[in-house]
Design a protein around this motif. Structure first.
Motif, PDB file in Angstrom:
ATOM      1  N   LEU A  48       0.844  -1.207   0.000  1.00  0.00           N
ATOM      2  CA  LEU A  48       0.000   0.000   0.000  1.00  0.00           C
ATOM      3  C   LEU A  48       0.876   1.252   0.000  1.00  0.00           C
ATOM      4  N   ASP A  49       1.976   1.218   0.753  1.00  0.00           N
ATOM      5  CA  ASP A  49       2.930   2.332   0.707  1.00  0.00           C
ATOM      6  C   ASP A  49       3.535   2.465  -0.685  1.00  0.00           C
ATOM      7  N   LEU A  50       3.854   1.342  -1.292  1.00  0.00           N
ATOM      8  CA  LEU A  50       4.416   1.353  -2.644  1.00  0.00           C
ATOM      9  C   LEU A  50       3.430   1.987  -3.625  1.00  0.00           C
ATOM     10  N   ILE A  51       2.173   1.591  -3.532  1.00  0.00           N
ATOM     11  CA  ILE A  51       1.143   2.174  -4.401  1.00  0.00           C
ATOM     12  C   ILE A  51       1.086   3.681  -4.194  1.00  0.00           C
ATOM     13  N   GLY A  52       1.033   4.107  -2.937  1.00  0.00           N
ATOM     14  CA  GLY A  52       0.965   5.541  -2.647  1.00  0.00           C
ATOM     15  C   GLY A  52       2.158   6.306  -3.180  1.00  0.00           C
ATOM     16  N   THR A  53       3.343   5.756  -3.001  1.00  0.00           N
ATOM     17  CA  THR A  53       4.564   6.406  -3.494  1.00  0.00           C
ATOM     18  C   THR A  53       4.532   6.559  -5.005  1.00  0.00           C
ATOM     19  N   GLU A  54       4.128   5.508  -5.690  1.00  0.00           N
ATOM     20  CA  GLU A  54       4.074   5.552  -7.147  1.00  0.00           C
ATOM     21  C   GLU A  54       3.001   6.520  -7.647  1.00  0.00           C
ATOM     22  N   VAL A  55       1.879   6.574  -6.967  1.00  0.00           N
ATOM     23  CA  VAL A  55       0.817   7.507  -7.364  1.00  0.00           C
ATOM     24  C   VAL A  55       1.301   8.941  -7.196  1.00  0.00           C
ATOM     25  N   LEU A  56       1.993   9.221  -6.111  1.00  0.00           N
ATOM     26  CA  LEU A  56       2.567  10.565  -5.933  1.00  0.00           C
ATOM     27  C   LEU A  56       3.581  10.887  -7.021  1.00  0.00           C
ATOM     28  N   ARG A  57       4.431   9.908  -7.338  1.00  0.00           N
ATOM     29  CA  ARG A  57       5.466  10.102  -8.352  1.00  0.00           C
ATOM     30  C   ARG A  57       4.870  10.438  -9.710  1.00  0.00           C
ATOM     31  N   THR A  58       3.717   9.871 -10.007  1.00  0.00           N
ATOM     32  CA  THR A  58       3.120  10.054 -11.325  1.00  0.00           C
ATOM     33  C   THR A  58       1.996  11.092 -11.342  1.00  0.00           C
ATOM     34  N   GLY A  59       1.872  11.857 -10.259  1.00  0.00           N
ATOM     35  CA  GLY A  59       0.934  12.975 -10.252  1.00  0.00           C
ATOM     36  C   GLY A  59      -0.509  12.639  -9.943  1.00  0.00           C
ATOM     37  N   GLY A  60      -0.759  11.471  -9.372  1.00  0.00           N
ATOM     38  CA  GLY A  60      -2.119  11.119  -8.982  1.00  0.00           C
ATOM     39  C   GLY A  60      -2.447  11.657  -7.597  1.00  0.00           C
ATOM     40  N   ALA A  61      -3.669  11.427  -7.176  1.00  0.00           N
ATOM     41  CA  ALA A  61      -4.137  11.890  -5.867  1.00  0.00           C
ATOM     42  C   ALA A  61      -4.284  10.705  -4.918  1.00  0.00           C
ATOM     43  N   ILE A  62      -3.882  10.909  -3.674  1.00  0.00           N
ATOM     44  CA  ILE A  62      -4.002   9.879  -2.644  1.00  0.00           C
ATOM     45  C   ILE A  62      -4.930  10.381  -1.557  1.00  0.00           C
ATOM     46  N   TRP A  63      -5.844   9.511  -1.176  1.00  0.00           N
ATOM     47  CA  TRP A  63      -6.694   9.786  -0.022  1.00  0.00           C
ATOM     48  C   TRP A  63      -6.368   8.749   1.038  1.00  0.00           C
ATOM     49  N   ALA A  64      -5.628   9.158   2.065  1.00  0.00           N
ATOM     50  CA  ALA A  64      -5.359   8.305   3.218  1.00  0.00           C
ATOM     51  C   ALA A  64      -6.535   8.514   4.166  1.00  0.00           C
ATOM     52  N   VAL A  65      -7.368   7.500   4.293  1.00  0.00           N
ATOM     53  CA  VAL A  65      -8.617   7.638   5.041  1.00  0.00           C
ATOM     54  C   VAL A  65      -8.687   6.596   6.149  1.00  0.00           C
ATOM     55  N   GLN A  66      -9.531   6.858   7.102  1.00  0.00           N
ATOM     56  CA  GLN A  66      -9.792   5.873   8.138  1.00  0.00           C
ATOM     57  C   GLN A  66     -10.445   4.657   7.472  1.00  0.00           C
ATOM     58  N   PRO A  67     -10.188   3.451   7.974  1.00  0.00           N
ATOM     59  CA  PRO A  67     -10.739   2.249   7.329  1.00  0.00           C
ATOM     60  C   PRO A  67     -12.252   2.305   7.105  1.00  0.00           C
ATOM     61  N   ASP A  68     -12.990   2.885   8.044  1.00  0.00           N
ATOM     62  CA  ASP A  68     -14.450   2.953   7.872  1.00  0.00           C
ATOM     63  C   ASP A  68     -14.877   4.027   6.871  1.00  0.00           C
ATOM     64  N   GLU A  69     -13.931   4.805   6.353  1.00  0.00           N
ATOM     65  CA  GLU A  69     -14.239   5.828   5.350  1.00  0.00           C
ATOM     66  C   GLU A  69     -13.859   5.381   3.934  1.00  0.00           C
ATOM     67  N   MET A  70     -13.368   4.147   3.809  1.00  0.00           N
ATOM     68  CA  MET A  70     -13.026   3.610   2.493  1.00  0.00           C
ATOM     69  C   MET A  70     -14.309   3.453   1.664  1.00  0.00           C
ATOM     70  N   PRO A  71     -14.208   3.673   0.350  1.00  0.00           N
ATOM     71  CA  PRO A  71     -15.395   3.494  -0.492  1.00  0.00           C
ATOM     72  C   PRO A  71     -15.733   2.026  -0.750  1.00  0.00           C
ATOM     73  N   THR A  72     -14.918   1.107  -0.230  1.00  0.00           N
ATOM     74  CA  THR A  72     -15.109  -0.326  -0.406  1.00  0.00           C
ATOM     75  C   THR A  72     -14.465  -1.032   0.787  1.00  0.00           C
ATOM     76  N   LEU A  73     -14.740  -2.301   0.953  1.00  0.00           N
ATOM     77  CA  LEU A  73     -14.129  -3.067   2.038  1.00  0.00           C
ATOM     78  C   LEU A  73     -12.741  -3.580   1.682  1.00  0.00           C
ATOM     79  N   ALA A  74     -12.323  -3.397   0.447  1.00  0.00           N
ATOM     80  CA  ALA A  74     -11.013  -3.868  -0.013  1.00  0.00           C
ATOM     81  C   ALA A  74      -9.893  -3.088   0.678  1.00  0.00           C
ATOM     82  N   PRO A  75      -8.667  -3.641   0.667  1.00  0.00           N
ATOM     83  CA  PRO A  75      -7.546  -2.962   1.327  1.00  0.00           C
ATOM     84  C   PRO A  75      -7.092  -1.691   0.618  1.00  0.00           C
ATOM     85  N   ALA A  76      -7.521  -1.476  -0.617  1.00  0.00           N
ATOM     86  CA  ALA A  76      -7.206  -0.251  -1.361  1.00  0.00           C
ATOM     87  C   ALA A  76      -8.197  -0.149  -2.506  1.00  0.00           C
ATOM     88  N   ALA A  77      -8.345   1.054  -3.024  1.00  0.00           N
ATOM     89  CA  ALA A  77      -9.255   1.276  -4.144  1.00  0.00           C
ATOM     90  C   ALA A  77      -8.663   2.362  -5.025  1.00  0.00           C
TER      91      ALA A  77
END
Length: 181
Positions: A134-163
């Protein structure tokens, strides 16, 4: 300030006497100045207090932006332009294909990604050579100009570990090409 903010998109809260804020607003080219300001003389205000007061201004802005990102994820999901599969998200992030990603605070997915072979291994527990994917995904998204939302688990738009929302539709074969152990 213009040099510091040139690539930022965060809201800027102006704090000061009214006439100076008006002058700054007219002179600035920064497009994300918050409409609401903090009016007064803050020369003797502690930075923590100023931060607390500014947070009351920007919190609703952030909540609105996050809700827009959740809506974007839901819409993208309907058109197969989103993923909740960690392997797919690792590859998409590495390739610069993620526009937005949601990552729950405090959650880890242990494993390893080899960019040369594009192999993604996921493990139940942390091994000696593992990284938090998940850290790797976040780092790569930042590197490529995407947006990251670090949210509380109950604020995720899905039950998956990332979306994640893909920048454009990607053939399933591209996202499934990760070698699996």
């Amino acid at each position: 300030l213009q040099k510091v903010l040139r690539t930022e998109q965060a809201p800027l809260v102006l704090a000061g006497v009214d006439y100076m804020m008006g002058l700054y607003r007219r002179a600035s080219h920064y497009p994300h100045i918050a409409q609401q300001t903090l009016s007064g003389n803050f020369d003797r205000t502690l930075p923590e207090e100023l931060h607390t007061r500014a947070w009351h201004v920007v919190q609703p802005i952030f909540l609105e932006c996050r809700q827009a990102a959740v809506s974007r994820f839901e819409q993208a999901s309907a058109y197969a332009q989103a993923s909740t599969d960690v392997r797919e998200l690792v590859l998409a992030a590495h390739d610069g294909l993620l526009e937005v990603v949601f990552i729950p605070v405090g959650r880890q997915v242990w494993g390893h990604f080899d960019p040369e072979t594009r192999r993604v291994d996921i493990h139940e527990t942390q091994g000696p050579e593992d990284d938090d994917l998940l850290d790797l995904i976040g780092t790569e998204v930042l590197r490529t100009g995407g947006a990251i939302w670090a949210v509380q688990p109950d604020e995720m738009p899905t039950l998956a570990p990332a979306a994640g929302v893909l920048r454009y539709p990607v053939p399933t074969a591209v996202l499934e090409e990760a070698q699996v152990e």
